[in-house]
Design an enzyme around this catalytic site. Structure first.
Site, PDB file in Angstrom:
ATOM      1  N   LEU A  83      14.256 -15.547  -0.199  1.00  0.00           N
ATOM      2  CA  LEU A  83      15.662 -15.325   0.170  1.00  0.00           C
ATOM      3  C   LEU A  83      16.472 -16.610  -0.003  1.00  0.00           C
ATOM      4  CD1 LEU A  83      17.735 -13.298   1.205  1.00  0.00           C
ATOM      5  CD2 LEU A  83      17.260 -14.102   3.521  1.00  0.00           C
ATOM      6  N   SER A  86      19.459 -44.535   8.232  1.00  0.00           N
ATOM      7  CA  SER A  86      19.274 -44.100   6.847  1.00  0.00           C
ATOM      8  C   SER A  86      20.516 -44.406   6.018  1.00  0.00           C
ATOM      9  CB  SER A  86      18.972 -42.606   6.801  1.00  0.00           C
ATOM     10  OG  SER A  86      20.008 -41.878   7.398  1.00  0.00           O
ATOM     11  N   ARG A 146      18.520 -22.998   4.896  1.00  0.00           N
ATOM     12  CA  ARG A 146      17.736 -24.201   5.143  1.00  0.00           C
ATOM     13  C   ARG A 146      16.445 -23.880   5.905  1.00  0.00           C
ATOM     14  NH1 ARG A 146      17.486 -29.782   5.274  1.00  0.00           N
ATOM     15  NH2 ARG A 146      16.271 -30.374   7.086  1.00  0.00           N
ATOM     16  N   GLU A 202      18.344 -31.155  23.354  1.00  0.00           N
ATOM     17  CA  GLU A 202      18.010 -29.793  22.940  1.00  0.00           C
ATOM     18  C   GLU A 202      16.712 -29.293  23.551  1.00  0.00           C
ATOM     19  OE1 GLU A 202      17.851 -30.762  18.738  1.00  0.00           O
ATOM     20  OE2 GLU A 202      15.793 -30.069  18.676  1.00  0.00           O
ATOM     21  N   HIS A 229      29.369 -36.184   9.243  1.00  0.00           N
ATOM     22  CA  HIS A 229      29.023 -34.845   8.768  1.00  0.00           C
ATOM     23  C   HIS A 229      29.973 -34.347   7.692  1.00  0.00           C
ATOM     24  CE1 HIS A 229      27.065 -35.263  12.692  1.00  0.00           C
ATOM     25  NE2 HIS A 229      26.079 -34.661  12.066  1.00  0.00           N
TER      26      HIS A 229
HETATM   27  N1  GLN Z   1      17.557 -43.092  12.056  1.00  0.00           N
HETATM   28  C1  GLN Z   1      17.850 -41.757  11.649  1.00  0.00           C
HETATM   29  C2  GLN Z   1      18.785 -41.796  10.456  1.00  0.00           C
HETATM   30  O1  GLN Z   1      19.610 -42.628  10.388  1.00  0.00           O
HETATM   31  C3  GLN Z   1      18.472 -40.938  12.749  1.00  0.00           C
HETATM   32  C4  GLN Z   1      18.733 -39.518  12.329  1.00  0.00           C
HETATM   33  C5  GLN Z   1      19.232 -38.614  13.410  1.00  0.00           C
HETATM   34  O2  GLN Z   1      19.854 -39.016  14.323  1.00  0.00           O
HETATM   35  N2  GLN Z   1      18.975 -37.364  13.308  1.00  0.00           N
HETATM   36  O3  GLN Z   1      18.727 -40.960   9.584  1.00  0.00           O
END
Ligand code: GLN
Ligand code: ZN
Length: 755
Positions: free
Chosen positions: A22, A434, A516, A606, A695
């Site tokens: 899918l 990252s 995803r 969460e 985002h």
């Molecule tokens: N250290 C991770 C990054 O920078 C943290 C990612 C996250 O908060 N989900 O990708």
């Protein structure tokens, strides 16, 4: 009306396809590489496979309408005519649906958030005062028709009105949503009567929200709603389904509402309180097979619960505790596992077989399933006694360390010393870890996985990438640098692959949201760290610069949250084992000359239990295991943490209790409100509220960041404030990342000049 009971079912099925068919079909449609008809054909085939499988397992009631092109809450919004005004202009139904899910050039998508305490994300419907509910049952009818053609005893599954409203978001001045339940009841009644006319015997209305602590008013509203829904004569039997926790004392109330059956979770909720309940001839759909974890059911234990209920005269059906949406399709592709390990597991297909076996045993007696009971007992006992799960020395070491491994020194002294020794300026700038996962990185990883390049070649690619990211950060003028995490496919998987006690599945995909899918590692045994996991990367990065480079680790709570975890010991015990591995890593990083170490805990919120009564115990081990993992280093080593993905209200005290020297936290979208909350919780350490939202590909202007920083400075004294984006940059493009960070550094300079 006396309902015709059934005896074996599951609450729902996975839908991505055994080989993610899918996902591929939907993405190909989005890329305009295939037509809506192509997509529909793939979907129909997958539904038929699922229905046939459940029918062939002998189920006498089979869920339909648990298929979705994207998400079941979004489907419910379509069913109830509750798509937002802004997508109504999109010409055809399918494109409108996908526009609501993921936006298009003209319209913003609906929000997404976590489905209870799972790793599935649902689409949050928006309800405004102008939303005019209207019933569109075409999807349910079409899937029902398919089921009929296949001769399947179909039970349509629909999100119930209480859960639908409470999980939606009020917009444009809309008041509390439950007030609008009166508008939905006629629609659900209409739906029920139309389904009755089509010969449907049972309908399942999902009301998982009833297991959370929403209070008496919500329970009363639910009871009243179901009294009204069930008051009509021309309706199928109604099964009210709950999952992810128990109903407790609410069960009796719900049974009094006129529903014909209730599904309860007897894996994550207890069966103890069922003894005194008056079922009044109603069907209890007993969720005894874990629908969201991958362990083989202890058939003896499950059957004992079922027999106990049956002997009390309760009409019982055997079921999974929740939809099987949350587990992989089948254990069959996992041929790389040793036989012992395999014998402990049950993925989707194996769980279906377990339900069928239990239903048979309940009906015909234990002798009818003697072989299955025997095999289950053998597997349980092999698992209990396996040396990989029973390392006494490890347990002793942790117990001892927990006694002696004390607190770090007083925070204010510690942090002042660190900042002086590291030469950290006022308003220090940094990032979350990252940097963009460039095409080169992905290609190199693919080639390495396929065996087209050697480990040395792969590592060289990654080192080149680290060098480039260090150079970029020096040019940008950032103060605390990162190595960029190019070597990590995923922030949990990367560690799971290197720790003992985990295994990776080869095809264990589960839907995370939309198209995803994720392949969570399985944490099956005692966790140990045979070798350093990140040291070579951080050490190399540090060798290239005089600025401090932050070591980058994932914390125990997040590692647990994004894995399938063992169910044979308290989660807290498992957390401390992971914490010990992280603790050892921090010490090795420190010994390699790394002076700043970040331990990410984005999943802290969460994993908070759904029931208030269980939250304190969780927070105790969550905070405790984080502190355990970060207290092995000298006071002069600076510990950072990072939190994101959620509203932190309920865990704000716990964030303060983590006592990290510096906490970076998502804040850009909430206008820094989180800072006031942290102040109220007595937090006095360094804090880096995200000054822009990563985002979106949008580059924030210098002025915008200056405004954010000034807002932050109104809440936090200047010597505690750090400057950073909201989250890691791995999903962003290279040019927008650079442009955003140029502006971040420039904005910081401007604000520093005013101090
Ligand atoms: N250290 C991770 C990054 O920078 C943290 C990612 C996250 O908060 N989900 O990708
Ligand atoms: Zn983050």
């Amino acid at each position: 009306m006396t309902p015709t009971p059934f005896s074996a079912t599951v609450l729902g099925s996975p839908r991505i396809g055994p080989n993610r068919e899918l996902k591929k079909a939907v993405e190909s449609y989005w890329a305009k590489k295939s037509s809506a008809e192509d997509l529909a054909a793939v979907a129909k085939g997958l539904r038929a496979d699922t229905l046939t499988k459940l029918k062939n397992a002998g189920f006498d009631s089979v869920p339909v309408n648990t298929f979705s092109y994207y998400d079941q809450m979004l489907d419910a919004a379509v069913l109830l005519g509750a798509l937002p005004e802004r997508v109504k202009g999109v010409a055809n139904d399918l494109d409108r649906y996908f526009a609501a899910a993921r936006g298009n050039q003209d319209v913003a998508p609906l929000e997404m958030t976590k489905w209870f305490d799972t790793n599935y994300h649902y689409i949050v419907p928006e309800i405004s005062p102008s939303t005019k509910f209207a019933l569109d049952p075409s999807k349910i009818f079409a899937e029902l028709e398919e089921a009929k053609e296949l001769g399947v005893p179909a039970r349509p599954v629909v999100i119930g009105p209480v859960t639908f409203l409470l999980l939606s978001k009020p917009v444009n001045g809309q008041g509390p949503l439950l007030e609008r339940i009166g508008e939905l009841i006629p629609l659900y009644k209409d739906l029920l009567s139309q389904l009755k006319a089509k010969g449907v015997e049972w309908v399942q209305l999902d009301e998982p929200v009833l297991v959370t602590d929403k209070g008496q008013a919500v329970l009363d509203a639910a009871v009243s709603a179901y009294q009204q829904l069930t008051s009509a004569a021309d309706r199928p039997s109604v099964l009210l389904a709950t999952y992810f926790s128990g109903l407790g004392s609410a069960l009796e109330k719900i049974l009094s509402s006129g529903v014909d059956g209730v599904a309860v979770d007897l894996v994550y909720g207890s069966a103890d309180h069922l003894a005194g309940v008056h079922f009044q001839g109603k069907l209890l759909v007993a969720g005894v097979v874990d629908g969201r974890n991958i362990w083989r059911t202890d058939l003896d234990k499950a059957l004992t619960v079922l027999e106990g209920l049956k002997n009390k005269g309760v009409q019982v059906a055997v079921s999974s505790s929740s939809s099987l949406l949350h587990v992989p399709y089948s254990l069959k592709p996992e041929t790389h596992l040793d036989d012992t390990l395999r014998s402990w597991l049950a993925f989707g297909d194996e769980k279906i077989a377990e339900v069928a076996t239990l239903a048979k045993g309940l009906k015909q007696g234990r002798s009818a399933i003697a072989d299955e009971l025997d095999a289950s007992a053998k597997a349980q006992s092999a698992r209990r006694t396996d040396p990989r799960l029973n390392d006494k020395a490890l347990r002793d070491e942790i117990a001892k360390l927990r006694e002696t491994a004390g607190q770090r020194g007083p925070a204010d002294q510690r942090i002042a010393q660190q900042n002086a020794a590291l030469g950290i300026p006022k308003l220090p700038t940094t990032t979350i870890g990252s940097f963009p996962q460039t095409r080169e990185i992905r290609v190199a990883r693919q080639k390495f996985t396929k065996g087209e390049i050697t480990a040395e070649q792969y590592e060289q690619h990654m080192r080149d990438e680290v060098a480039a990211v260090i150079k970029l950060q020096e040019e940008l003028g950032l103060d605390v640098l990162v190595h960029g995490e190019p070597e990590r496919n995923d922030m949990v998987q990367y560690f799971a692959e290197q720790l003992e006690g985990f295994f990776a599945t080869s095809n264990g995909w589960v839907q995370s949201y939309g198209s995803r899918c994720v392949r969570p590692p399985v944490l099956f045994g005692d966790v140990k760290r045979p070798n350093p996991m990140t040291v070579q990367w951080s050490k190399y990065a540090q060798s290239l610069t005089d600025k401090p480079v932050k070591g980058m680790l994932t914390g125990p709570v997040t590692i647990l949250a994004w894995s399938f975890v063992r169910d044979d010991q308290p989660l807290g015990d498992t957390a401390y084992q992971v914490a010990l591995a992280i603790r050892e890593e921090t010490v090795d990083l420190q010994n390699a000359g790394i002076k700043v170490i970040q331990v990410d805990e984005p999943a802290l919120r969460e994993t908070l239990p759904l029931k208030k009564a269980e939250q304190d115990a969780y927070l105790d081990w969550a905070v405790g295991s984080f502190k355990f993992s970060t207290s092995g280093v000298e006071d002069s080593t600076q510990i950072h943490t990072h939190l994101c993905y959620s509203e932190f209200g309920e865990v704000i005290g716990a964030i303060a209790d983590l006592d990290a020297d510096v906490t970076s936290i998502e804040a850009a979208r909430s206008h820094m409100e989180v800072l006031d909350d942290l102040n109220a919780a007595g937090f006095k350490n360094g804090v880096g509220p995200g000054v822009y939202d990563i985002h979106s590909p949008r580059v924030p202007s210098v002025d915008e960041i200056v405004v954010s920083l000034k807002e932050a400075l109104a809440a936090v004294p200047v010597d505690r404030l750090w400057v950073n984006p909201d989250c890691g940059l791995k999903t962003r493009g290279e040019s927008e990342t650079k442009a955003s960070l140029v502006n971040l550094v420039e904005a910081t300079k401007q604000v520093r000049a005013t101090l």
